[in-house]
Design an enzyme around this catalytic site. Structure first.
Site, PDB file in Angstrom:
ATOM      1  N   HIS A   1       0.794  -1.230   0.000  1.00  0.00           N
ATOM      2  CA  HIS A   1       0.000   0.000   0.000  1.00  0.00           C
ATOM      3  C   HIS A   1       0.825   1.278   0.000  1.00  0.00           C
ATOM      4  CE1 HIS A   1      -4.186  -1.411   0.527  1.00  0.00           C
ATOM      5  NE2 HIS A   1      -3.644  -2.418   1.171  1.00  0.00           N
TER       6      HIS A   1
ATOM      7  N   THR B   1      -8.751   6.208  -1.791  1.00  0.00           N
ATOM      8  CA  THR B   1     -10.130   5.744  -1.974  1.00  0.00           C
ATOM      9  C   THR B   1     -11.120   6.880  -1.717  1.00  0.00           C
ATOM     10  OG1 THR B   1     -10.125   4.882   0.298  1.00  0.00           O
ATOM     11  CG2 THR B   1      -9.718   3.302  -1.488  1.00  0.00           C
TER      12      THR B   1
ATOM     13  N   LYS C   1       0.357  14.066   1.949  1.00  0.00           N
ATOM     14  CA  LYS C   1      -0.996  14.347   1.462  1.00  0.00           C
ATOM     15  C   LYS C   1      -1.224  15.845   1.284  1.00  0.00           C
ATOM     16  CE  LYS C   1      -2.877  10.106   3.499  1.00  0.00           C
ATOM     17  NZ  LYS C   1      -3.398   9.405   2.306  1.00  0.00           N
TER      18      LYS C   1
ATOM     19  N   LYS D   1      -8.975  13.357   5.035  1.00  0.00           N
ATOM     20  CA  LYS D   1      -8.138  12.166   4.941  1.00  0.00           C
ATOM     21  C   LYS D   1      -7.156  12.184   6.113  1.00  0.00           C
ATOM     22  CE  LYS D   1      -6.873  13.385   0.790  1.00  0.00           C
ATOM     23  NZ  LYS D   1      -7.053  12.178   0.004  1.00  0.00           N
ATOM     24  N   ARG D   2      -6.429  11.124   6.257  1.00  0.00           N
ATOM     25  CA  ARG D   2      -5.392  11.056   7.288  1.00  0.00           C
ATOM     26  C   ARG D   2      -4.428  12.227   7.124  1.00  0.00           C
ATOM     27  NH1 ARG D   2      -0.589   7.981   7.052  1.00  0.00           N
ATOM     28  NH2 ARG D   2      -1.301   7.118   5.071  1.00  0.00           N
TER      29      ARG D   2
ATOM     30  N   LYS E   1     -14.724   8.117  -3.645  1.00  0.00           N
ATOM     31  CA  LYS E   1     -15.997   8.417  -2.984  1.00  0.00           C
ATOM     32  C   LYS E   1     -16.508   9.790  -3.401  1.00  0.00           C
ATOM     33  CE  LYS E   1     -14.281   5.561   0.710  1.00  0.00           C
ATOM     34  NZ  LYS E   1     -13.383   5.598   1.874  1.00  0.00           N
TER      35      LYS E   1
END
Length: 799
Positions: A346, A642, A540, A534-535, A646
């Site tokens: 991942h 992911t 990110k 998100k995390r 969504k």
């Protein structure tokens, strides 16, 4: 059990009196929730038993999915939806004066995950059951989950999640299937009947007690099992201090991801991982022995899948069981193991590829260490045959090197399949990150782009949109999500696009009400809802987002000619408790929000919201309401994502880099229906490998960047003192590892473009529709079918 609302009401009232020992008039909403939950679980029990009996008698091949996380969210509505009972239950409860939505709100989110890794596992469980595949999950029943996030004066504060405070209505405790998991001790080696025998002695045992949850498929009779292991003291502990033993034992299933910045935390994490795989592997073997018996045929009947590196100890544990408990030869045990276990990678981040110090691993797991050492020795001999004399090459690929055990290397050597989770990610693994292994095992590598269950993230989370889709193309898309592509026929249909816009406005109002309830802040639902949830991690790049917000604020304050459509920037994220830098970014977001939202000159056009304690149930309100989806990770760093899927499925337009699954989303939605910016992956990888990037140049040559950077430390934010110096230093002194300043100009330009396009509502609605139309490919049903066919070799049942 009930087929209409009258039967339901009668059964509900009887059940409530039996369970609660009180009349309906004396009962509470929590009584109603637990009564309904128990009724639903009992409703599925017959199919659950029948499903397990089918698997036992048919001896069909089954898959076991081992994951450290399963981010399930709430299950009441999801189960009612899958069982086709929503309308009957809703109407029956209404007759009794009960609001089904209020009961759903009572259910806590199951605290079993953190981010995309756990949510992917939950989506996979749903798809396996809905497609009638024989597949089960194995995880840990964390008492307090990750943590409950509270924001105090802009700082993240972690509190224990209390999701089990009132019990968990969906689980069934199976104490009769408990397994003793050993730690510490020593291994005695001796010859018996001419064979070397190993005995792990003087161990400290922990009892793994399974709690089983039924995973009901969508309108099918298949009900698979998610087995969660709870750590409990052994009935016969070999321990002088019973209270210490009890506390240390229960800590194994207390929190997800304990802080591992110190040895004690590292030991606890390693304990968790071995606890999960030892209990799961032995449970699988025990069940297999009853159903089939012949362990030499294990790989023909069982596939064991490890979700990332956390469960990689499944490889040496399966070897241990076959060697020590089943008396097999090494070669036979190894052949069975590498034909049974498959692995999903991942990440491309080297720091996320787990390594364990031998000094911690060996004493905690002495027999497992011996097996890993032997696997390493044999693998290095194979490498010597491939690269004779090239010690450096062998050292780079070794499982044990420099007093560390490399878990990703163990996974690559001990499995028959290694898959990435997006096309770009898999290519990076093959060409760069794991190229050495790809050269030796090319047949192992394959891609399986992630997916999400459209039943939760569209049908459940966005019922108005689901209804509109069904009116347009019929309801077959629910079982065949690829049919969403048929929506493209409406891209010039003004009436359909207008209805699509009304659905979005309804969802925006719903989220605005949630924000007002949580923060007291009034939100303009005509503004662009620009969302990044998100995390919290540096790659990110929530930091890029909030620095751009600072730039917009500066423009609004300083340039009276500057025009922008009103925009509400919404964040949601948890930072790992030990991740100091990520917590600083959360503080910066709140500090910017405080300044921006209080400024009467700008707050009609610009607002910043941080929704605390981001979780699945909150996400179900966020995704349907988004206009813009922020997917702005540094290219090559996000394996897939992911959340991006969504948002896409709910009609948001992506502002993103060409990273992870964004690339495939661009292909499916069309290049005109996504806003792409930033460095491509090849350039990032080139900078990483060869250098050449100097962030200070961007500071000196771009006055926008210089202004927002200076504002971090020059007193622009009252009472911040040196609060944001670590961020300033990371971007300039430490040369901006994730290229935030390099991509700032490109990001600002694409955000301006997105704002202009939004003002042409007809064009925006078309783009939104084309994103929904292209999202069917990203259903986890497609992903699971690919895993089933290409990796696990399992077939759906026909019942």
């Amino acid at each position: 059990m009930f087929t209409n609302k009258e039967e339901f009401k009668e059964n509900f009232l009887k059940k409530l009196e039996m369970m609660c020992g009180k009349s309906f008039g004396e009962s509470t909403k929590r009584d109603h929730y637990f009564t309904l939950g128990n009724m639903v679980r009992e409703y599925v029990s017959t199919n659950w038993i029948n499903t397990n009996e089918r698997y036992r008698t048919a001896r069909e091949k089954q898959v076991y999915y081992l994951s450290i996380e399963f981010l399930l969210g709430r299950l009441l509505h999801h189960n009612l939806l899958n069982l086709g009972l929503v309308d009957v239950v809703k109407k029956g409860l209404e007759d009794l004066g009960i609001d089904l939505y209020e009961l759903e709100e009572i259910e806590p989110d199951a605290g079993l995950g953190n981010g995309g890794l756990g949510r992917l596992a939950a989506c996979f469980m749903d798809s396996l059951a809905s497609l009638n595949f024989p597949g089960h999950g194995c995880g840990i029943r964390y008492k307090h989950g990750l943590f409950e996030q509270k924001i105090v004066d802009g700082y993240q504060v972690e509190l224990p999640e209390q999701w089990l405070r009132h019990g968990h209505v969906w689980e069934v405790r199976r104490a009769d299937l408990a397994i003793e998991v050993p730690f510490w001790g020593n291994v005695e080696t001796k010859m018996e009947n001419g064979k070397l025998v190993f005995r792990h002695e003087h161990t400290e045992k922990i009892t793994a007690v399974p709690y089983d949850l039924p995973i009901a498929g969508f309108q099918t009779e298949t009900v698979n099992t998610l087995r969660l292991w709870n750590a409990e003291p052994s009935p016969y502990p070999i321990h002088q201090d019973i209270l210490t033993y009890k506390r240390e034992t229960e800590s194994v299933s207390e929190f997800l991801y304990p802080d591992d910045t110190h040895d004690r935390g590292k030991i606890l994490r390693l304990k968790q991982q071995y606890f999960l795989v030892s209990a799961s592997i032995r449970s699988i073997i025990r069940s297999f022995r009853k159903q089939v018996g012949d362990l030499y045929s294990l790989s023909q009947h069982i596939a064991i899948h490890i979700n990332d590196t956390h469960p990689v100890l499944a490889i040496p544990e399966l070897m241990r069981v076959l060697l020590d408990e089943e008396d097999m030869s090494w070669n036979d045990a190894w052949e069975i193991t590498i034909n049974t276990i498959s692995y999903t990678n991942h990440t491309t981040l080297s720091e996320a590829l787990e390594k364990w110090p031998v000094r911690i691993f060996q004493p905690l797991l002495p027999r497992i260490y011996m097996i890993v050492e032997e696997i390493n020795e044999r693998f290095c001999r194979l490498l010597w045959d491939q690269y004779p004399g090239d010690w450096q090459h062998i050292e780079r690929m070794a499982i044990i090197a420099h007093h560390e055990i490399k878990m990703a290397h163990l996974a690559l050597v001990g499995s028959y399949s290694v898959n990435g989770v997006a096309a770009l990610h898999t290519e990076i693994l093959k060409i760069r990150e794991m190229n050495n292994f790809y050269q030796i095992f090319p047949q192992k590598f394959n891609n399986k782009t992630n997916g999400i269950t459209h039943r939760r993230w569209l049908l459940k989370a966005n019922p108005l949109l689901a209804k509109l889709i069904t009116e347009g193309i019929g309801d077959k898309w629910i079982r065949e999500p690829e049919r969403l592509c048929m929506l493209a026929q409406f891209k010039e249909d003004f009436s359909f696009l207008e209805q699509l816009s009304r659905v979005k406005q309804h969802n925006k109002r719903r989220l605005a009400d949630r924000i007002t309830m949580q923060t007291g802040m009034s939100i303009n639902t005509e503004s662009i809802f620009d969302i990044q949830v998100k995390r919290l991690h540096a790659y990110k790049r929530q930091l890029l987002n909030i620095l751009h917000v600072m730039y917009l604020y500066n423009r609004l304050k300083e340039d009276s000619t500057f025009q922008m459509h009103p925009r509400t920037f919404i964040f949601g994220a948890k930072a790992s408790p030990g991740y100091y830098y990520a917590k600083k970014i959360i503080k910066l977001i709140h500090t910017v929000a405080d300044k921006v939202n209080k400024d009467v000159r700008t707050n009609e056009r610009l607002k910043v919201v941080f929704l605390e304690n981001y979780r699945v149930s909150l996400a179900e309100e966020i995704f349907p309401s988004a206009d813009i989806s922020e997917q702005i990770s540094t290219a090559s760093k996000e394996a897939s994502g992911t959340g991006n899927m969504k948002f896409m499925m709910n009609g948001a337009i992506t502002v993103g880099t060409l990273d992870g699954a964004n690339i495939e989303m661009k292909e499916k939605a069309g290049a005109d229906n996504i806003f792409i910016f930033g460095l491509p992956a090849e350039q990032v990888l080139n900078y990483d490998q060869n250098g050449g990037y100097h962030s200070m140049e961007y500071y000196y040559h771009d006055k926008r960047i210089r202004q927002v950077m200076d504002q971090l430390t020059n007193g622009f934010f009252p009472d911040s003192d040196n609060e944001f110096e670590p961020i300033f230093d990371s971007l300039l002194i430490e040369n901006d590892q994730y290229f935030v300043l390099r991509d700032f100009d490109s990001y600002s330009a694409i955000q301006a473009q997105a704002g202009k396009v939004y003002e042409n509502q007809n064009q925006w609605r078309k783009m939104s529709l084309m994103n929904i139309a292209g999202s069917g490919y990203f259903s986890s049903d497609r992903t699971i079918k690919e895993y089933a066919k290409d990796i696990w070799n399992i077939n759906p049942g026909h019942y």
